[in-house]
Design a protein around this motif. Structure first.
Motif, PDB file in Angstrom:
ATOM      1  N   ASP A  17      63.395  19.971  54.373  1.00 22.19           N
ATOM      2  CA  ASP A  17      63.940  21.167  53.732  1.00 22.19           C
ATOM      3  C   ASP A  17      65.265  21.573  54.346  1.00 22.19           C
TER       4      ASP A  17
ATOM      5  N   TYR B 163      71.818   6.358  56.070  1.00 25.33           N
ATOM      6  CA  TYR B 163      72.569   5.607  55.068  1.00 25.33           C
ATOM      7  C   TYR B 163      73.050   4.279  55.642  1.00 25.33           C
TER       8      TYR B 163
ATOM      9  N   PRO C 295      76.105  11.350  44.944  1.00 23.74           N
ATOM     10  CA  PRO C 295      76.473  12.469  44.089  1.00 23.74           C
ATOM     11  C   PRO C 295      77.910  12.335  43.587  1.00 23.74           C
TER      12      PRO C 295
ATOM     13  N   CYS D 234      67.583  19.646  55.382  1.00 21.21           N
ATOM     14  CA  CYS D 234      68.656  18.809  54.835  1.00 21.21           C
ATOM     15  C   CYS D 234      69.138  19.333  53.496  1.00 21.21           C
ATOM     16  N   ARG D 235      68.243  20.023  52.739  1.00 27.07           N
ATOM     17  CA  ARG D 235      68.645  20.503  51.425  1.00 27.07           C
ATOM     18  C   ARG D 235      69.470  21.774  51.511  1.00 27.07           C
TER      19      ARG D 235
ATOM     20  N   ALA E 272      64.553  12.956  54.645  1.00 25.07           N
ATOM     21  CA  ALA E 272      65.007  14.275  54.195  1.00 25.07           C
ATOM     22  C   ALA E 272      63.933  15.342  54.385  1.00 25.07           C
TER      23      ALA E 272
ATOM     24  N   VAL F   2      70.905  13.509  50.853  1.00 27.63           N
ATOM     25  CA  VAL F   2      69.529  13.986  50.869  1.00 27.63           C
ATOM     26  C   VAL F   2      68.626  13.351  49.806  1.00 27.63           C
ATOM     27  N   ASP F   3      69.198  13.121  48.602  1.00 32.51           N
ATOM     28  CA  ASP F   3      68.358  12.623  47.520  1.00 32.51           C
ATOM     29  C   ASP F   3      67.924  11.174  47.701  1.00 32.51           C
ATOM     30  N   ARG F   4      68.584  10.446  48.583  1.00 28.11           N
ATOM     31  CA  ARG F   4      68.245   9.035  48.747  1.00 28.11           C
ATOM     32  C   ARG F   4      67.637   8.762  50.118  1.00 28.11           C
ATOM     33  N   CYS F   5      67.409   9.823  50.894  1.00 25.20           N
ATOM     34  CA  CYS F   5      67.057   9.643  52.294  1.00 25.20           C
ATOM     35  C   CYS F   5      65.538   9.728  52.485  1.00 25.20           C
TER      36      CYS F   5
ATOM     37  N   GLY G 285      68.429   5.461  44.043  1.00 22.49           N
ATOM     38  CA  GLY G 285      69.299   6.576  43.693  1.00 22.49           C
ATOM     39  C   GLY G 285      70.754   6.215  43.672  1.00 22.49           C
TER      40      GLY G 285
END
Lengths: 294, 677
Positions: B298, B253, B278, B300-301, B296, B290-293, B275
């Protein structure tokens, strides 16, 4: 269509969510119940009244409340209960028509002056101020003396007088909106003045107008009753709260029920409207500087 | 320096109860240690929780928030266990806060002297007889000239920068051991901001107090702070020395944030971070980013990374910190789309003069001319088809005024505007024909203000389509969807209200509305200054793509020189409503420059701890232009004498179209500036 399927951002959806907000507040719930109660009563009262409001009975003058006459009788022996439940019909009809007219014309003129601004706006507002500085009853009596009484005079008269303060409210609310960039954007796009008023300004002023309308309604009811009290409103024998109070006040010391019935009816309606207006203002997020008339 | 921390937040979590009764965290497990004399920068985008952290350090929570766990201590006091009285004695005294716009929170009816005396009475143990001397000392400490005169002034008689200095002096009255600053320079002009930051640096050094500096501006942070804490979605994602965070960040980030900042030294478009963060409580079990990386996996989720020392030793909250250096961190976006050379001018402004003031009734009756200098004067610019002209200058330089005049919202007092070789455009928008109205579109600074809050996105986009093209029914609907897709929003946005969109999405809708008219000329008024940097980068990219696809001409107004550089073919510099310099952007940003451009460029802060701003002029704000001579005469560091006060400087034009309005010959100017740099 079920409630859940109404899109949240549609006008209906928004109205419903505001209504829900009003009902969730104690003042809104009590106020709305009182108003709805009075409205229903005004419609059904002729069918449920135990006595005819005109029937006099010389043998039963100024009798106290009992099982037959719940609120006693007046000085002509008429049933006070029957007259009280029907006494709001005229008032609600006249003010119910006059209020939307007052809000509509006052709102339109106010938005117009708020939009054009400048010197014309300033000069017009001084006229409004000058007009508002005269006592209302004086202006009203002049018109009634000139044109006479009756619904066809009272509705336009009330609508005219009570529209003038609405001009101020609508203009003030418009002033807050008119400086914002979306109005400049509409001007830059070449939208006509009418479209800007209707599409850009009105939706943002509507909340303030709705609260103002509710307030005007309660003021107007009070004004209508005052006129009846003075003998300029409803003509006898039609039952009306103001008129009933005027008639019964001479016997108040020994027959208070004649005054009590209409006073309670009128106050509950006005308090109901004010409580609703209060909750509505809070639900819509509007600060209300003006306090209730009672 | 002792090692006892002044402020310590340990494992602090703060949250609120949501509608459904769930607890939603706003801050999660914040660890922050501030030692005496240390300056810490808290960086993050709006909504990252950085202000909440600063307020929590004062023991203050916004309404509805509560502590979910952990503690906040100041010099050993647990801030959330203290009584109201104990908090009152600490706050404003040993622990002071300077909020955003604090200059404007001074009491308007009290003289500066009285306000400072009041602060002393509340927060210092001095004998009241010493107050007047201490007031002067404080005003001197914040480098206000002639403190004696300042004490007698009211806040409105001071400029924004001076007000900010008074606010800092008030905070210093209680001899704080820690100073919390919440975006203290946001909203100030670049030169003023640079001066305030230098002052804060010096103060921290002189008094040895600790500072927590909250800002979204990495340039400011780089200048003031020793250590930087990067926040994202209510978490600390990285912490380290300013050099480490700004030059070798190990969190994806932080790298993305750096890449999205337009830089003066780099003519590329910045890279957007896709993105959006959250919502509170929406981060789930995994990493919030995670959604913008780009890194990322599995892992990380499913598992939330801990704050642990990463490569280089600085704590970082990432499973893949060792691979972060593969991500770009400088703006490697595209070059802005350029205009084809030699095309005819689409817009030309000829001797434009704009006045806000109107002569009074008496003067008009007597037929007197208004002798006051015009707000904007002597503007002659022509813009070629497909070109982007950047207009830069500080607040009050008239750059937005010029845009309003081109759009017809503010009729000029004199001069003419020619559009596409036609006869001069009618002065006001009401007199212009529908074709002209359609072909010139305006995008405003703040989408919250330029989109009607009561209209759905569909209603907003339908307005120009109905007005200019008479569309209705399904054709209208289809066109709305098409336009939304062009700004990378989908048809599902149609029924939403602006308040249900994020800042960047709202500005996209505003851009979409302008492009719905199929314009030839788009006027952009500070279109990215209300947005976060990563969102700003996305909007710049969008504007650039639309231009490349449609050959639109832009007039791009901004106070941010780096943003203008990234997008513009040519740049015009304005001061007090007068042009100082105009030319191809590469030339304007290189030597020689007009002395005002030089001052502006010197004050720009880069997110790099090694750049030092060059402050050559005072940060005085002038309220009206001088009656004659050079508009910059009162602040110019290179003023040559009486000539500057009396004679309007001539345009000196070079072969490449670069023109500077100054009395100093260009060669001399170049030599002087070269020697200084």
């Amino acid at each position: 269509m079920s409630l859940a399927s109404i899109p949240q951002n549609s006008r209906l959806g928004r109205t419903l969510s505001v209504l829900r907000d009003v009902m969730s507040r104690p003042s809104g719930a009590v106020g709305l119940c009182l108003v709805v109660f009075h409205l229903i009563l005004a419609v059904i009262s002729p069918y449920i009244a135990p006595f005819d409001y005109r029937t006099m009975n010389a043998a039963m003058m100024l009798t106290g409340p009992d099982g037959v006459h719940f609120l006693g009788t007046d000085h002509l022996g008429r049933d006070v209960f029957s007259r009280t439940i029907q006494g709001g019909r005229e008032a609600i009809l006249v003010t119910g028509i006059a209020t939307p007219i007052a809000v509509a014309w006052g709102g339109m003129v106010g938005i117009f002056f708020g939009l054009i601004g400048g010197r014309v706006d300033e000069v017009m507002m001084r006229f409004v101020d000058a007009f508002l500085s005269l006592p209302w009853i004086l202006k009203m009596l002049v018109l009634i003396v000139t044109f006479g009484t009756g619904i066809e005079v009272l509705i336009p008269t009330l609508a005219f007088f009570y529209g003038i303060p609405v001009i101020r409210i609508a203009r003030a609310a418009t002033h807050d909106v008119v400086a914002r960039d979306f109005v400049a954007a509409a001007r830059a796009r070449g939208q006509s003045r009418m479209t800007i008023m209707r599409k850009e300004l009105l939706p943002n002023v509507l909340d303030a107008l709705m609260v103002e309308g509710a307030m005007r309604w309660s003021w107007m009811l009070l004004a209508f009753s005052s006129l009846s009290f003075l003998g300029f409103g409803v003509s006898p024998p039609t039952p009306d709260w103001g008129l009933m109070i005027a008639d019964a006040r001479g016997f108040m010391s020994f027959a208070p029920w004649g005054v009590l019935g209409p006073v309670i009816a009128l106050s509950t309606l006005i308090i109901g409207i004010n409580l609703t207006a209060d909750a509505l203002a809070k639900a819509l997020g509007i600060d209300r500087a003006q306090k209730a008339p009672v | 320096m002792t090692d006892t921390p002044v402020i310590q937040l340990s494992d602090l979590s703060i949250g609120f109860t949501g509608r459904a009764g769930h607890t939603l965290p706003v801050l999660r497990n914040i660890e922050l240690t501030v030692r005496p004399g240390e300056s810490i920068g808290l960086v993050g985008e709006s909504g990252s929780g950085k202000s909440t952290v600063a307020l929590a350090a004062m023991g203050y929570l916004k309404r509805g928030l509560r502590v979910l766990g952990g503690s906040a201590t100041f010099e050993g006091h647990d801030m959330f266990a203290l009584s109201r009285k104990e908090l009152e004695s600490l706050r404003g005294g040993h622990l002071a806060l300077i909020p955003q716009n604090s200059g404007q929170s001074l009491t308007p009816t009290l003289r500066i002297g009285a306000q400072l005396t009041e602060a002393l009475r509340l927060h210092s143990r001095l004998d009241p007889a010493q107050f007047p001397a201490r007031v002067l000392e404080l005003l001197g400490q914040v480098r206000l000239p002639d403190p004696q005169a300042i004490t007698r002034r009211y806040p409105h008689e001071l400029s924004g920068g001076q007000q900010q200095r008074v606010a800092i002096a008030m905070a210093l009255a209680g001899e704080p051991r820690a100073l919390l600053l919440d975006e203290p320079t946001t909203g100030l002009d670049v030169t003023t901001q640079a001066h305030i930051l230098e002052l804060l640096r010096d103060l921290a050094r002189e008094t040895g107090m600790a500072m927590v500096y909250v800002s979204h501006d990495l340039g400011a942070i780089a200048r003031v702070c020793d250590r930087v804490v990067v926040m994202y979605a209510g978490e600390v994602v990285m912490e380290g020395s300013a050099r480490q965070v700004l030059t070798a960040p190990t969190h994806p980030y932080a790298r993305g944030l750096l890449a999205s900042i337009p830089k003066l030294s780099d003519p590329h478009l910045p890279m957007a971070l896709g993105g959006r963060p959250p919502a509170p409580g929406g981060a789930g079990d995994g990493c919030a980013f995670v959604d913008r990386c780009a890194l990322a996996s599995d892992l990380c989720r499913t598992s939330r990374p801990m704050l642990a020392p990463g490569p280089g030793g600085a704590p970082v909250r990432c499973h893949h910190a060792d691979r972060a250096d593969t991500l770009p961190m400088s703006s490697q976006g595209d070059h802005a789309a350029r205009a084809e050379a030699g095309t005819a001018p689409v817009l030309s402004l000829q001797d434009l003069e704009i006045r806000y003031s109107k002569p009074g009734i008496l003067d008009r009756l007597r037929g007197r001319e208004d002798t006051r200098p015009a707000t904007v004067d002597d503007i002659t610019i022509s813009i070629a088809k497909g070109e982007t002209l950047g207009l830069v200058g500080e607040s009050g330089s008239g750059k937005s005024t010029i845009l309003k005049t081109i759009a017809g919202l503010l009729p000029p007092a004199d001069g003419e505007i020619r559009f596409d070789g036609d006869a001069p455009l009618p002065r006001s928008v009401e007199q212009r024909g529908p074709d002209h109205l359609r072909r010139i579109q305006l995008i405003f600074q703040n989408p919250d203000d330029s989109l009607n809050p009561r209209h759905t996105i569909a209603e907003i986009l339908e307005q120009p389509l109905k007005l200019y093209f008479g569309l209705s029914g399904t054709a209208l609907q289809d066109r709305c969807v098409e336009i939304l897709e062009r700004v990378r929003l989908g048809g599902h946005y149609l029924d939403r209200l602006p308040s249900q969109l994020s800042g960047g999405e709202k500005q996209r809708v505003a851009v979409a509305r302008a492009f719905a008219a199929n314009p030839d000329l788009v006027l952009c008024d500070e279109v990215t200054s209300a947005l976060d940097v990563s969102v700003q980068a996305a909007v710049l990219e969008l504007l650039n793509d639309l231009k490349a696809a449609q050959g639109t001409t832009y007039v791009f107004v901004s106070h941010d020189l780096a943003v203008v550089r990234a997008l513009s073919d040519r740049v015009a510099v304005l001061y007090q409503g007068r042009l100082c310099e105009i030319g191809p952007s590469a030339e304007v940003y290189a030597l020689p420059s007009h002395p005002y451009t030089e001052v502006l460029l010197g004050a720009v802060l880069e997110p790099d701890p090694d750049t030092v701003p060059k402050l050559t002029a005072d940060d005085v704000i002038e309220l009206s232009p001088p009656a004659k001579g050079c508009p910059f005469q009162r602040r110019c560091p290179r003023k040559i004498g009486a000539k500057c006060d009396t004679d309007t400087p001539p345009w000196q034009t070079r072969d490449d179209g670069h023109a500077i309005r100054c009395h100093i010959p260009l060669d001399d100017l170049h030599r002087q500036q070269h020697a200084d740099s």
